[in-house]
Design a protein around this motif. Structure first.
Motif, PDB file in Angstrom:
ATOM      1  N   ALA A 143      40.137  48.527  40.947  1.00 54.34           N
ATOM      2  CA  ALA A 143      39.449  47.300  41.347  1.00 54.34           C
ATOM      3  C   ALA A 143      38.079  47.553  41.974  1.00 54.34           C
ATOM      4  N   ALA A 144      37.884  48.731  42.559  1.00 50.74           N
ATOM      5  CA  ALA A 144      36.645  48.976  43.303  1.00 50.74           C
ATOM      6  C   ALA A 144      35.466  49.153  42.352  1.00 50.74           C
ATOM      7  N   ASP A 145      34.296  48.787  42.833  1.00 48.31           N
ATOM      8  CA  ASP A 145      33.070  48.927  42.049  1.00 48.31           C
ATOM      9  C   ASP A 145      32.620  50.382  42.016  1.00 48.31           C
ATOM     10  N   SER A 146      31.899  50.743  40.965  1.00 46.43           N
ATOM     11  CA  SER A 146      31.414  52.109  40.821  1.00 46.43           C
ATOM     12  C   SER A 146      29.975  52.089  40.316  1.00 46.43           C
ATOM     13  N   GLU A 147      29.284  53.164  40.587  1.00 45.17           N
ATOM     14  CA  GLU A 147      27.897  53.301  40.122  1.00 45.17           C
ATOM     15  C   GLU A 147      27.836  53.293  38.594  1.00 45.17           C
ATOM     16  N   ILE A 148      28.901  53.731  37.952  1.00 44.79           N
ATOM     17  CA  ILE A 148      28.914  53.826  36.499  1.00 44.79           C
ATOM     18  C   ILE A 148      29.172  52.473  35.848  1.00 44.79           C
ATOM     19  N   GLY A 149      29.787  51.548  36.552  1.00 44.62           N
ATOM     20  CA  GLY A 149      30.082  50.248  35.981  1.00 44.62           C
ATOM     21  C   GLY A 149      31.300  50.254  35.080  1.00 44.62           C
ATOM     22  N   TYR A 150      32.398  50.808  35.570  1.00 47.24           N
ATOM     23  CA  TYR A 150      33.620  50.899  34.776  1.00 47.24           C
ATOM     24  C   TYR A 150      34.291  49.547  34.603  1.00 47.24           C
ATOM     25  N   GLN A 151      35.079  49.446  33.556  1.00 46.07           N
ATOM     26  CA  GLN A 151      35.916  48.283  33.303  1.00 46.07           C
ATOM     27  C   GLN A 151      37.380  48.724  33.283  1.00 46.07           C
ATOM     28  N   ALA A 152      38.288  47.758  33.395  1.00 47.40           N
ATOM     29  CA  ALA A 152      39.713  48.086  33.397  1.00 47.40           C
ATOM     30  C   ALA A 152      40.131  48.760  32.092  1.00 47.40           C
ATOM     31  N   THR A 153      39.445  48.432  31.004  1.00 44.90           N
ATOM     32  CA  THR A 153      39.789  49.024  29.716  1.00 44.90           C
ATOM     33  C   THR A 153      39.444  50.507  29.646  1.00 44.90           C
ATOM     34  N   ASP A 154      38.650  50.996  30.608  1.00 44.36           N
ATOM     35  CA  ASP A 154      38.274  52.411  30.619  1.00 44.36           C
ATOM     36  C   ASP A 154      39.279  53.286  31.354  1.00 44.36           C
ATOM     37  N   LEU A 155      40.271  52.682  31.992  1.00 45.17           N
ATOM     38  CA  LEU A 155      41.273  53.458  32.726  1.00 45.17           C
ATOM     39  C   LEU A 155      42.037  54.354  31.765  1.00 45.17           C
ATOM     40  N   HIS A 156      42.326  55.579  32.229  1.00 40.60           N
ATOM     41  CA  HIS A 156      42.834  56.589  31.300  1.00 40.60           C
ATOM     42  C   HIS A 156      44.139  57.217  31.813  1.00 40.60           C
ATOM     43  N   VAL A 157      44.493  58.372  31.267  1.00 44.32           N
ATOM     44  CA  VAL A 157      45.848  58.924  31.366  1.00 44.32           C
ATOM     45  C   VAL A 157      46.266  59.247  32.801  1.00 44.32           C
ATOM     46  N   GLY A 158      45.395  59.837  33.604  1.00 48.90           N
ATOM     47  CA  GLY A 158      45.771  60.186  34.974  1.00 48.90           C
ATOM     48  C   GLY A 158      46.145  58.957  35.782  1.00 48.90           C
ATOM     49  N   TRP A 159      45.339  57.916  35.654  1.00 47.22           N
ATOM     50  CA  TRP A 159      45.613  56.643  36.332  1.00 47.22           C
ATOM     51  C   TRP A 159      46.939  56.067  35.866  1.00 47.22           C
ATOM     52  N   GLY A 160      47.186  56.124  34.565  1.00 49.95           N
ATOM     53  CA  GLY A 160      48.416  55.565  34.006  1.00 49.95           C
ATOM     54  C   GLY A 160      49.658  56.288  34.492  1.00 49.95           C
ATOM     55  N   LEU A 161      49.599  57.609  34.621  1.00 54.29           N
ATOM     56  CA  LEU A 161      50.750  58.376  35.095  1.00 54.29           C
ATOM     57  C   LEU A 161      51.097  58.004  36.534  1.00 54.29           C
ATOM     58  N   CYS A 162      50.088  57.901  37.394  1.00 48.83           N
ATOM     59  CA  CYS A 162      50.341  57.557  38.795  1.00 48.83           C
ATOM     60  C   CYS A 162      50.869  56.125  38.925  1.00 48.83           C
ATOM     61  N   LEU A 163      50.341  55.217  38.105  1.00 58.05           N
ATOM     62  CA  LEU A 163      50.848  53.850  38.133  1.00 58.05           C
ATOM     63  C   LEU A 163      52.304  53.808  37.676  1.00 58.05           C
ATOM     64  N   SER A 164      52.649  54.552  36.637  1.00 59.86           N
ATOM     65  CA  SER A 164      54.023  54.586  36.143  1.00 59.86           C
ATOM     66  C   SER A 164      54.974  55.150  37.192  1.00 59.86           C
ATOM     67  N   ALA A 165      54.550  56.208  37.878  1.00 58.21           N
ATOM     68  CA  ALA A 165      55.388  56.806  38.912  1.00 58.21           C
ATOM     69  C   ALA A 165      55.628  55.821  40.054  1.00 58.21           C
TER      70      ALA A 165
END
Length: 206
Positions: A143-165
């Protein structure tokens, strides 16, 4: 909880610890095709970098697509980008969640070695707390803003594993609480306790 249930709970908790630790260590939480303007000189103010950025909590890697209007070391530019300030908070919550689940795992194993039962509701509550911390961490990161301007669709495998756990730990908490409620002995129908020294039961006329 019977022995089979205890084994399943112990294996599940251990698996969640491993999954969250792997997700925390994987250096790819975001994967984004990015276009960024860099003002390097007055003569060439429109230096534009087209790059694929793979970023995690502790590492960032850039794959150059192309650079317009200037000469630029893309990886050096990438390394000079500051990591978001909330990364430390995310790392802390994920590690705390893992430590709590590790304590839960130790409690179950210790009880099995001593051939004693453990407090199912306490184990469930601790697993739920660990899961909530993990989920809070990944949600803050997303949810936090970033200098790069990420979107939720850019979330990747590391984030997904921690969310699943984290989500599975919360489900384990619900499972333990349901088993605990079912294990509570119920009072026979038609009886109610009397507040006296013997705590006798009186048959109610139905």
């Amino acid at each position: 909880m019977n022995q089979k249930g205890e084994n399943i709970a112990a294996f599940t908790v251990f698996l969640l610890i491993v999954v969250n630790a792997v997700g925390l260590g994987i250096p790819v939480w975001y994967n984004k095709e990015h276009m960024h303007s860099v003002n390097t000189t007055i003569e060439k103010p429109n230096c534009i970098v087209h790059v694929n950025i793979r970023e995690g909590l502790w590492q960032r890697y850039c794959l150059e697509s192309r650079v317009e209007n200037c000469e630029l070391d893309v990886q050096e530019w990438c390394d000079n980008l500051d990591f978001p300030v909330y990364n430390d908070f995310v790392i802390a919550t994920e590690i705390c969640g893992d430590l709590i689940l590790l304590f839960v795992f130790g409690t179950i194993i210790r009880s099995k070695c001593r051939k004693k039962s453990f407090h199912l509701e306490m184990v469930g509550a601790e697993a739920g707390l660990g899961g909530v911390l993990m989920i809070v961490g990944v949600l803050v990161y997303a949810a936090a803003d970033s200098e790069i301007g990420y979107q939720a669709t850019d979330l990747h495998v590391g984030w997904g594993l921690c969310l699943s756990a984290g989500g599975t730990a919360v489900l384990l908490c619900i499972y333990c609480m349901c088993k605990h409620v079912k294990a509570i002995p119920t009072m026979p129908a038609g009886y109610f306790p009397i507040d006296d020294e013997d705590d006798e039961l009186m048959l109610m006329d139905i």
